[in-house]
Scaffold this motif. Structure first.
Motif, PDB file in Angstrom:
ATOM      1  N   LEU A 177      -2.859  13.772  -2.277  1.00 19.10           N
ATOM      2  CA  LEU A 177      -2.729  13.079  -0.989  1.00 19.10           C
ATOM      3  C   LEU A 177      -2.328  14.048   0.122  1.00 19.10           C
ATOM      4  O   LEU A 177      -2.704  13.860   1.275  1.00 19.10           O
ATOM      5  N   GLN A 196      -4.881   5.180   1.454  1.00 18.73           N
ATOM      6  CA  GLN A 196      -4.529   4.221   0.416  1.00 18.73           C
ATOM      7  C   GLN A 196      -4.856   4.835  -0.950  1.00 18.73           C
ATOM      8  O   GLN A 196      -5.994   5.183  -1.222  1.00 18.73           O
ATOM      9  N   TYR A 221       2.224  12.495  -0.560  1.00 19.20           N
ATOM     10  CA  TYR A 221       1.958  11.984   0.796  1.00 19.20           C
ATOM     11  C   TYR A 221       3.044  12.482   1.741  1.00 19.20           C
ATOM     12  O   TYR A 221       2.786  12.876   2.875  1.00 19.20           O
ATOM     13  N   HIS A 281       0.931   5.303   4.655  1.00 18.72           N
ATOM     14  CA  HIS A 281       0.562   5.337   3.232  1.00 18.72           C
ATOM     15  C   HIS A 281       0.658   3.944   2.605  1.00 18.72           C
ATOM     16  O   HIS A 281       1.693   3.299   2.687  1.00 18.72           O
ATOM     17  N   ARG A 283      -0.677   2.516  10.542  1.00 19.11           N
ATOM     18  CA  ARG A 283       0.216   3.674  10.705  1.00 19.11           C
ATOM     19  C   ARG A 283       1.453   3.344  11.529  1.00 19.11           C
ATOM     20  O   ARG A 283       1.968   4.167  12.278  1.00 19.11           O
ATOM     21  N   ARG A 313      -4.304  14.160   3.469  1.00 18.45           N
ATOM     22  CA  ARG A 313      -3.614  13.951   4.748  1.00 18.45           C
ATOM     23  C   ARG A 313      -3.890  15.103   5.713  1.00 18.45           C
ATOM     24  O   ARG A 313      -4.074  14.899   6.923  1.00 18.45           O
ATOM     25  N   THR A 365       7.178   1.831   1.045  1.00 20.37           N
ATOM     26  CA  THR A 365       5.722   1.955   0.947  1.00 20.37           C
ATOM     27  C   THR A 365       5.135   0.692   0.290  1.00 20.37           C
ATOM     28  O   THR A 365       5.518   0.340  -0.818  1.00 20.37           O
ATOM     29  N   SER A 382      10.418   4.906  -2.644  1.00 19.75           N
ATOM     30  CA  SER A 382       9.786   5.230  -1.355  1.00 19.75           C
ATOM     31  C   SER A 382      10.735   5.085  -0.165  1.00 19.75           C
ATOM     32  O   SER A 382      10.394   5.517   0.933  1.00 19.75           O
TER      33      SER A 382
END
Ligand code: CP3
Length: 360
Positions: free
Chosen positions: A275, A289, A315, A321, A15, A279, A21, A349
């Motif tokens: 996601l 993942q 996400y 991620h 994290r 989350r 990503t 991303s």
């Protein structure tokens, strides 16, 4: 110590902020690639390929030569441990894995020992060492194992199953025997993964492919408990760097909170939940993942790109991620579509990581 040139996969699992990503695919070295099929042919059988460190290294690197993936995964199988325990694994053409000596009773379970990772399983450690050398710091190498419960399903059923009749029969009728089996497997997996880490694996993942066939209560008692035992026993450092641990229970979307509490670093997520919801369940505790439906790779490039954007959006902004498929890539996928997928993850991303260290 070789310097890691691309460490965004390891950072995302912990994290920490990244530029884009990171992405890799479960079963990224496999039959959808013509070059894999050629090496497999050269090796003879699938197990011959797993047991030959040079060829296992060759197929591990193959997908990285085609696509800008952010991690390599050791080419091996989860069934190496039961094979080393003496169950005699073979892969019958078109039939999947088979054990010549499945476990049928308490005496079979009592007779099992914990394999020596640098003995019967040395070929796996040699593959890890060979791959690390060949990668020369290009991307991190993921080591892996099956979960005790998932290994037990194959060992008791003698192969793949849709019904889980024998293994659940043992679980319901002889719970003590099942616990003994799972404990022996948890000890074996712990020493196997620690040996992979010592040999050079920079992250490890536990595949609990069949955790999702259990009730929530049985999942905790017969699967999660033994993954917890493994997480507690892992040496989570190599070359002075933290070795992240990823747990993946397929079909385990409802249990992410409990899984996050094991102290692992990240959770694999299949495609049956968003996601955003995943989350919300785990908060800041672990990275995630996943979780694109692998079947989307049969679709047209525009549709694949659109799905990548949807998953990234789900996400949302911020750290933690790692992009992946929700399960392994299918063997009939067109390799060009994988290129579209990997490039789309990187391209789309960027915006999710701008000022990611301050904004969540
Ligand atoms: O992800 C990777 O690229 C690394 C290699 C990898 C393989 N198996 C290679 C493989 C990994 C991580 C696995 C894990 C594995 N093996 C799991 C857990 C992950 C999952 O998919 O749920 C399981 C359940 C197994 C057991 C297993 N191995 C089965 C059921 C099969 C047969 C599948 C089939 O479609 O025939 C295998 C064989 C296997 N493992 C192949 C590969 C590339 C195909 C064998 C071949 O080349 O003929």
């Amino acid at each position: 110590m070789t310097e890691l040139k691309n460490d965004r996969f390891l950072k995302a699992l912990l994290r920490e902020p990244v530029d884009i990503t990171p992405v890799w695919m479960m079963r990224q070295a496999g039959r959808y690639l013509p070059e894999y099929r050629a090496t497999r042919e050269k090796a003879g059988s699938f197990m011959d390929l797993c047991m030959n460190p040079e060829l296992a290294c060759e197929v591990t690197i193959q997908p990285l030569e085609r696509y800008p993936l952010d991690a390599a995964i050791l080419f091996s199988d989860i069934l190496t441990i039961p094979d080393a325990m003496g169950l005699e694994l073979r892969f019958a053409q078109g039939e999947g894995p088979k054990f010549d000596k499945p476990l049928t009773c308490k005496a079979d379970v009592d007779a099992l020992g914990v394999p020596d990772p640098e003995g019967e399983l040395k070929y796996v450690m040699d593959a890890v060492r060979t791959i690390r050398k060949e990668l020369a710091g290009r991307v991190p190498l993921i080591g892996f194992s099956g979960s005790p419960w998932t290994l037990a399903t194959y060992m008791v059923e003698g192969g793949s199953t849709k019904e889980f009749g024998k293994v659940k029969g043992m679980m319901f009728d002889e719970p003590q025997t099942m616990h003994k089996l799972l404990d022996t497997l948890a000890q074996s997996v712990t020493s196997y993964l620690n040996a992979q880490i010592a040999a050079g694996a920079q992250a490890v993942m536990i595949f609990d492919t069949w955790g999702g066939v259990l009730t929530p209560r049985d999942y905790k008692e017969f699967s999660l408990r033994y993954m917890q035992q493994i997480v507690d026993g892992l040496t989570r450092e190599n070359d002075g760097r933290k070795v992240p641990v990823v747990l993946f229970s397929k079909g385990g979307g409802g249990w992410l909170k409990e899984m996050a509490q094991t102290g692992c670093d990240a959770l694999g997520v299949d495609w049956t939940l968003d996601l955003a919801d995943a989350r919300a369940m785990v908060g800041d505790q672990v990275a995630l993942q996943g979780n694109m439906d692998p079947s989307i790779l049969y679709a047209k490039p525009e549709r694949i790109e659109q799905e990548v954007k949807t998953v990234l959006q789900s996400y949302g902004k911020g750290n933690g991620h790692v992009f992946n498929l929700g399960h392994g890539i299918h063997q009939h996928i067109n390799p060009d579509n994988v290129g579209v997928f990997v490039n789309a993850v990187h391209e789309h991303s960027v915006k999710y990581h701008e000022e990611s260290s301050v904004e969540r």
